[in-house]
Design a protein around this motif. Structure first.
Motif, PDB file in Angstrom:
ATOM      1  N   UNK A 130       0.835  -1.201   0.000  1.00  0.00           N
ATOM      2  CA  UNK A 130       0.000   0.000   0.000  1.00  0.00           C
ATOM      3  C   UNK A 130       0.869   1.250   0.000  1.00  0.00           C
ATOM      4  N   UNK A 131       0.490   2.216  -0.794  1.00  0.00           N
ATOM      5  CA  UNK A 131       1.235   3.473  -0.860  1.00  0.00           C
ATOM      6  C   UNK A 131       1.239   4.177   0.491  1.00  0.00           C
ATOM      7  N   UNK A 132       2.279   4.935   0.749  1.00  0.00           N
ATOM      8  CA  UNK A 132       2.335   5.733   1.969  1.00  0.00           C
ATOM      9  C   UNK A 132       1.121   6.673   2.011  1.00  0.00           C
ATOM     10  N   UNK A 133       0.398   6.646   3.109  1.00  0.00           N
ATOM     11  CA  UNK A 133      -0.813   7.437   3.229  1.00  0.00           C
ATOM     12  C   UNK A 133      -2.060   6.741   2.742  1.00  0.00           C
ATOM     13  N   UNK A 134      -1.895   5.556   2.141  1.00  0.00           N
ATOM     14  CA  UNK A 134      -3.048   4.792   1.678  1.00  0.00           C
ATOM     15  C   UNK A 134      -3.702   4.005   2.799  1.00  0.00           C
ATOM     16  N   UNK A 135      -4.849   3.415   2.504  1.00  0.00           N
ATOM     17  CA  UNK A 135      -5.611   2.701   3.521  1.00  0.00           C
ATOM     18  C   UNK A 135      -5.391   1.195   3.438  1.00  0.00           C
ATOM     19  N   UNK A 136      -5.287   0.570   4.615  1.00  0.00           N
ATOM     20  CA  UNK A 136      -5.256  -0.880   4.762  1.00  0.00           C
ATOM     21  C   UNK A 136      -6.449  -1.244   5.636  1.00  0.00           C
ATOM     22  N   UNK A 137      -7.289  -2.176   5.187  1.00  0.00           N
ATOM     23  CA  UNK A 137      -8.519  -2.442   5.925  1.00  0.00           C
ATOM     24  C   UNK A 137      -8.971  -3.888   5.720  1.00  0.00           C
ATOM     25  N   UNK A 138      -9.685  -4.396   6.720  1.00  0.00           N
ATOM     26  CA  UNK A 138     -10.186  -5.768   6.670  1.00  0.00           C
ATOM     27  C   UNK A 138     -11.448  -5.884   7.516  1.00  0.00           C
ATOM     28  N   UNK A 139     -12.193  -6.957   7.279  1.00  0.00           N
ATOM     29  CA  UNK A 139     -13.328  -7.254   8.151  1.00  0.00           C
ATOM     30  C   UNK A 139     -13.467  -8.763   8.303  1.00  0.00           C
ATOM     31  N   UNK A 140     -13.997  -9.173   9.458  1.00  0.00           N
ATOM     32  CA  UNK A 140     -14.168 -10.587   9.805  1.00  0.00           C
ATOM     33  C   UNK A 140     -15.521 -10.750  10.501  1.00  0.00           C
ATOM     34  N   UNK A 141     -16.085 -11.933  10.439  1.00  0.00           N
ATOM     35  CA  UNK A 141     -17.322 -12.192  11.162  1.00  0.00           C
ATOM     36  C   UNK A 141     -17.084 -12.175  12.669  1.00  0.00           C
ATOM     37  N   UNK A 142     -18.074 -11.732  13.415  1.00  0.00           N
ATOM     38  CA  UNK A 142     -18.063 -11.820  14.872  1.00  0.00           C
ATOM     39  C   UNK A 142     -18.598 -13.202  15.263  1.00  0.00           C
ATOM     40  N   UNK A 143     -17.712 -14.197  15.241  1.00  0.00           N
ATOM     41  CA  UNK A 143     -18.129 -15.572  15.502  1.00  0.00           C
ATOM     42  C   UNK A 143     -18.622 -15.772  16.933  1.00  0.00           C
ATOM     43  N   UNK A 144     -18.087 -15.016  17.866  1.00  0.00           N
ATOM     44  CA  UNK A 144     -18.413 -15.247  19.269  1.00  0.00           C
ATOM     45  C   UNK A 144     -19.864 -14.915  19.592  1.00  0.00           C
ATOM     46  N   UNK A 145     -20.373 -13.831  18.996  1.00  0.00           N
ATOM     47  CA  UNK A 145     -21.704 -13.379  19.392  1.00  0.00           C
ATOM     48  C   UNK A 145     -22.590 -12.976  18.210  1.00  0.00           C
ATOM     49  N   UNK A 146     -22.043 -12.252  17.253  1.00  0.00           N
ATOM     50  CA  UNK A 146     -22.887 -11.512  16.333  1.00  0.00           C
ATOM     51  C   UNK A 146     -23.240 -12.187  15.029  1.00  0.00           C
ATOM     52  N   UNK A 147     -22.522 -13.253  14.620  1.00  0.00           N
ATOM     53  CA  UNK A 147     -22.869 -13.935  13.369  1.00  0.00           C
ATOM     54  C   UNK A 147     -23.872 -15.032  13.732  1.00  0.00           C
ATOM     55  N   UNK A 148     -25.152 -14.649  13.828  1.00  0.00           N
ATOM     56  CA  UNK A 148     -26.140 -15.510  14.460  1.00  0.00           C
ATOM     57  C   UNK A 148     -26.354 -16.822  13.713  1.00  0.00           C
ATOM     58  N   UNK A 149     -26.240 -16.803  12.396  1.00  0.00           N
ATOM     59  CA  UNK A 149     -26.404 -18.032  11.623  1.00  0.00           C
ATOM     60  C   UNK A 149     -25.453 -19.121  12.118  1.00  0.00           C
ATOM     61  N   UNK A 150     -24.205 -18.770  12.304  1.00  0.00           N
ATOM     62  CA  UNK A 150     -23.203 -19.727  12.765  1.00  0.00           C
ATOM     63  C   UNK A 150     -23.282 -19.944  14.271  1.00  0.00           C
ATOM     64  N   UNK A 151     -23.622 -18.897  15.021  1.00  0.00           N
ATOM     65  CA  UNK A 151     -23.700 -19.019  16.473  1.00  0.00           C
ATOM     66  C   UNK A 151     -24.769 -20.027  16.876  1.00  0.00           C
ATOM     67  N   UNK A 152     -25.940 -19.953  16.231  1.00  0.00           N
ATOM     68  CA  UNK A 152     -26.996 -20.929  16.517  1.00  0.00           C
ATOM     69  C   UNK A 152     -26.505 -22.345  16.219  1.00  0.00           C
ATOM     70  N   UNK A 153     -25.823 -22.504  15.094  1.00  0.00           N
ATOM     71  CA  UNK A 153     -25.350 -23.846  14.721  1.00  0.00           C
ATOM     72  C   UNK A 153     -24.403 -24.402  15.777  1.00  0.00           C
ATOM     73  N   UNK A 154     -23.379 -23.644  16.157  1.00  0.00           N
ATOM     74  CA  UNK A 154     -22.385 -24.171  17.088  1.00  0.00           C
ATOM     75  C   UNK A 154     -22.952 -24.367  18.485  1.00  0.00           C
ATOM     76  N   UNK A 155     -23.866 -23.508  18.904  1.00  0.00           N
ATOM     77  CA  UNK A 155     -24.493 -23.714  20.213  1.00  0.00           C
ATOM     78  C   UNK A 155     -25.196 -25.067  20.258  1.00  0.00           C
ATOM     79  N   UNK A 156     -25.899 -25.407  19.203  1.00  0.00           N
ATOM     80  CA  UNK A 156     -26.611 -26.684  19.144  1.00  0.00           C
ATOM     81  C   UNK A 156     -25.638 -27.843  18.964  1.00  0.00           C
ATOM     82  N   UNK A 157     -24.654 -27.689  18.096  1.00  0.00           N
ATOM     83  CA  UNK A 157     -23.689 -28.769  17.860  1.00  0.00           C
ATOM     84  C   UNK A 157     -22.973 -29.159  19.147  1.00  0.00           C
ATOM     85  N   UNK A 158     -22.668 -28.180  19.991  1.00  0.00           N
ATOM     86  CA  UNK A 158     -21.959 -28.455  21.241  1.00  0.00           C
ATOM     87  C   UNK A 158     -22.891 -29.109  22.266  1.00  0.00           C
TER      88      UNK A 158
END
Length: 265
Positions: A130-158
């Protein structure tokens, strides 16, 4: 306890039904937060089937996009879907990018960082290209609490198989929270680091629309489901269905939350 399942991230169709359709909505919100001017040159690290690229093309009017992913299958699907001449795809390693230093105005990554074993190496490479002064950015799912589709699955699987709790993505991916993300970017020398939550609604037509993508063997939860016996799989399905009460119109409504982080190179 199930053997540790082999995750598969190489087929575009099952991925699209599992999380691709939701990642596209997150991508639009992510770009609005970055607020990048038109005409910039972008790098997309771990581009998958091109959800973030679609959003960049639609909302950021880029000059050019270079995109890389380790999966031949994902790159093939992205090339098939995206014919814009401004986009160049290649197969490669997120921790050893094949690009010159200070090449991009913006370097981004969507829903990939937690799957790379060396988080520092990946972000260090993103900053390098990335050029000096440019932006570096990323995003990830909130697996612990906020990605409810997966959270429901793992709660039940466990509940069904308590000995498999270590396979829960919330346990496997502690990086997917704001404090470690912000610390990672700051420790690597990026300036003006900020982090925020991005939430989108998820509406499934019915229980089948929720459940069937978990049968596609694409991703951590589907790979786990494919590794268990038929009886265990049916117990997970039945318990999930009993917990996910539909609305009057038959739909099942959830929320998906991701954490996004950005800094200046």
């Amino acid at each position: 306890m199930a053997d540790k399942p082999q995750e598969n991230w190489g087929s575009g169709g099952p991925y699209e039904q599992y999380v691709g359709r939701w990642s596209r909505k997150i991508a639009r919100e992510f770009l609005a937060w970055l607020h990048v001017a038109p005409g910039q040159t972008w790098g997309d690290v771990g581009c998958g089937t091109g959800a973030l690229i679609d959003a960049i093309l639609a909302h950021a009017n880029p000059n050019a996009i270079a995109a890389i992913d380790r999966s031949d299958g994902f790159i093939a699907e992205a090339r098939r879907r995206i014919g814009d001449a401004r986009v160049r795809f290649e197969v490669g390693d997120a921790t050893l990018l094949p690009w010159h230093s200070r090449l991009f105005d913006v370097t981004v990554s969507g829903l990939v960082l937690n799957f790379v074993s060396d988080h520092q190496a990946m972000v260090r490479e993103m900053a390098r290209v990335t050029k000096s002064g440019g932006k570096v950015a990323a995003y990830v799912w909130d697996y612990a609490r906020g990605m409810e589709m997966m959270r429901h699955f793992w709660d039940v699987a466990i509940i069904v198989s308590p000995d498999d709790s270590q396979l829960d993505q919330a346990e496997r991916f502690p990086i997917c929270q704001p404090e470690p993300l912000q610390e990672l970017f700051s420790d690597l020398g990026l300036a003006e680091v900020s982090c925020r939550a991005i939430e989108i609604p998820m509406v499934f037509r019915d229980f089948a629309d929720y459940w069937n993508p978990f049968l596609g063997k694409q991703g951590a939860a589907p790979a786990y489901l494919a590794s268990v016996d038929d009886e265990t799989r049916e117990r997970i399905r039945a318990l999930l269905q009993s917990r996910l009460a539909p609305a009057a119109d038959g739909t099942i409504k959830m929320t998906a939350k991701a954490w996004a982080v950005q800094g200046i190179a």
